[in-house]
Scaffold this active site. Structure first.
Site, mmCIF file in Angstrom:
data_model
loop_
_atom_site.group_PDB
_atom_site.id
_atom_site.type_symbol
_atom_site.label_atom_id
_atom_site.label_comp_id
_atom_site.label_asym_id
_atom_site.label_seq_id
_atom_site.Cartn_x
_atom_site.Cartn_y
_atom_site.Cartn_z
ATOM 1 N N GLU A 13 7.855 10.479 9.844
ATOM 2 C CA GLU A 13 7.422 11.875 9.838
ATOM 3 C C GLU A 13 6.394 12.129 10.941
ATOM 4 O O GLU A 13 5.613 11.248 11.312
ATOM 5 C CB GLU A 13 6.837 12.258 8.476
ATOM 6 C CG GLU A 13 7.895 12.269 7.393
ATOM 7 C CD GLU A 13 7.408 12.857 6.072
ATOM 8 O OE1 GLU A 13 8.269 13.142 5.216
ATOM 9 O OE2 GLU A 13 6.181 13.032 5.877
ATOM 10 N N GLY A 84 1.264 4.270 10.215
ATOM 11 C CA GLY A 84 1.055 3.019 10.931
ATOM 12 C C GLY A 84 -0.374 2.839 11.412
ATOM 13 O O GLY A 84 -1.172 3.759 11.436
ATOM 14 N N GLU A 85 -0.676 1.621 11.801
ATOM 15 C CA GLU A 85 -1.973 1.250 12.366
ATOM 16 C C GLU A 85 -1.803 1.070 13.873
ATOM 17 O O GLU A 85 -1.186 0.102 14.331
ATOM 18 C CB GLU A 85 -2.474 -0.045 11.712
ATOM 19 C CG GLU A 85 -3.612 -0.755 12.422
ATOM 20 C CD GLU A 85 -4.818 0.130 12.719
ATOM 21 O OE1 GLU A 85 -5.123 0.325 13.919
ATOM 22 O OE2 GLU A 85 -5.443 0.627 11.769
ATOM 23 N N SER A 139 -11.649 4.594 10.374
ATOM 24 C CA SER A 139 -11.589 4.813 8.927
ATOM 25 C C SER A 139 -12.527 3.815 8.252
ATOM 26 O O SER A 139 -12.275 2.608 8.285
ATOM 27 C CB SER A 139 -10.158 4.630 8.426
ATOM 28 O OG SER A 139 -9.305 5.587 9.007
ATOM 29 N N LEU A 140 -13.582 4.323 7.634
ATOM 30 C CA LEU A 140 -14.615 3.456 7.061
ATOM 31 C C LEU A 140 -14.507 3.405 5.532
ATOM 32 O O LEU A 140 -14.249 2.367 4.958
ATOM 33 C CB LEU A 140 -15.995 3.960 7.484
ATOM 34 C CG LEU A 140 -17.190 3.105 7.077
ATOM 35 C CD1 LEU A 140 -17.090 1.710 7.677
ATOM 36 C CD2 LEU A 140 -18.491 3.777 7.507
ATOM 37 N N HIS A 141 -14.793 4.524 4.871
ATOM 38 C CA HIS A 141 -14.590 4.733 3.433
ATOM 39 C C HIS A 141 -15.525 3.952 2.522
ATOM 40 O O HIS A 141 -15.563 4.219 1.324
ATOM 41 C CB HIS A 141 -13.145 4.495 3.034
ATOM 42 C CG HIS A 141 -12.162 5.200 3.919
ATOM 43 N ND1 HIS A 141 -12.345 6.507 4.338
ATOM 44 C CD2 HIS A 141 -11.003 4.785 4.490
ATOM 45 C CE1 HIS A 141 -11.342 6.859 5.115
ATOM 46 N NE2 HIS A 141 -10.517 5.841 5.234
ATOM 47 N N ASN A 212 -6.559 13.644 -0.046
ATOM 48 C CA ASN A 212 -5.300 14.351 -0.237
ATOM 49 C C ASN A 212 -4.463 13.571 -1.255
ATOM 50 O O ASN A 212 -4.112 12.423 -1.017
ATOM 51 C CB ASN A 212 -4.554 14.467 1.091
ATOM 52 C CG ASN A 212 -5.412 15.119 2.154
ATOM 53 O OD1 ASN A 212 -5.862 16.245 1.997
ATOM 54 N ND2 ASN A 212 -5.656 14.392 3.243
ATOM 55 N N CYS A 253 -3.317 13.834 5.758
ATOM 56 C CA CYS A 253 -3.628 12.419 5.938
ATOM 57 C C CYS A 253 -3.323 11.624 4.662
ATOM 58 O O CYS A 253 -3.752 12.000 3.576
ATOM 59 C CB CYS A 253 -5.098 12.246 6.303
ATOM 60 S SG CYS A 253 -5.541 12.906 7.914
#
Length: 259
Positions: A13, A84-85, A139-141, A212, A253
């Site tokens: 996508e 993907g990364e 991206s930490l989180h 999300n 996301c």
């Protein structure tokens, strides 16, 4: 949102966001993903098949440009934030960025990574030296190593990651954003905010993102957003709250699907 099919019948996508001042094309770099992040459809499915080639990524993007009749009247932000990364498919992503930069003169670029292959963060300086408008997003989180590993099982050592990012900023002079999605009773307390401040200091830029909903995830959106943000501001940190587009069509996301 676009569903596109590869020659070997995998589906990925891609999204296009049409703002008044720019178009954002969020493209995929892999078929599926093996990072295992607990807030992402592909991470939870553990459905990685293969990297997309340089040609496949470019065709994916230009299919959207042609379909939407996008032109250079306003900037295009090419965003490697889809499935993907990107740093695991490093060479193909770099080739794509340099191709697009040469062809679409009024363009901008962004890459989001969870910080795997830390060595590639500094390599970006040389490999994207001809691209002025580039933004790296991490991206930490969580600023707690154990919590972060529970949310993102494939994440790297936090200290090494922070060191690499600060060195990248120093050498490149380019922006870096730390993305932080707040989850209920996971990473949204005042103590979590303090750990974030201790890890990064006040000079780094934090983008707080809304979770999300992904129907196969057991994580929940935090109800503590305002308190958490205020706590960061009390430490004089640079912080912004952001809601991604496209949740109503499962294109935000973490929601994009590869089957």
């Amino acid at each position: 949102k676009y569903i596109q099919k590869t020659n070997d019948n995998f589906r990925i996508e891609t999204t296009d966001v049409d703002y008044s001042n720019k178009n954002i094309i969020c493209f995929s770099t892999q078929v599926g993903c093996n990072m295992g992040c607990k807030f992402c459809y592909n991470g939870l499915k553990n459905n990685f098949k293969r990297n997309l080639s340089y040609k496949e990524i470019c065709v994916q993007i230009e299919n959207v440009i042609n379909s939407e009749n996008i032109n250079n009247n306003k900037p295009i932000l090419f965003s490697a934030m889809g499935i993907g990364e990107p740093l695991i498919n490093y060479n193909n992503v770099i080739s794509t960025f340099n191709y697009l930069n040469n062809k679409y003169k009024n363009s901008k670029f962004a890459l989001a990574t969870c910080g795997v292959n830390v060595k590639y963060i500094l390599k970006l300086v040389e490999d994207l030296k001809y691209i002025d408008n580039f933004k790296l997003m991490i991206s930490l989180h969580s600023a707690n190593e154990n919590k972060r590993m529970n949310i993102m099982p494939s994440s790297n050592n936090l200290r090494d990651l922070v060191k690499a990012v600060k060195e990248y900023k120093k050498i490149s002079g380019k922006k870096v954003e730390w993305n932080y999605v707040l989850f209920e009773n996971i990473n949204d307390t005042k103590e979590d905010a303090y750990e974030l401040f201790k890890l990064l200091g006040k000079d780094e830029y934090i983008k707080i993102n809304k979770f999300n909903k992904v129907n196969i995830s057991n994580l929940s959106e935090s109800k503590n957003v305002k308190v958490f943000i205020q706590e960061l501001k009390n430490y004089n940190m640079q912080v912004e709250y952001y809601e991604t587009n496209g949740e109503d069509i499962n294109a935000a996301c973490g929601q994009m699907i590869s089957e």
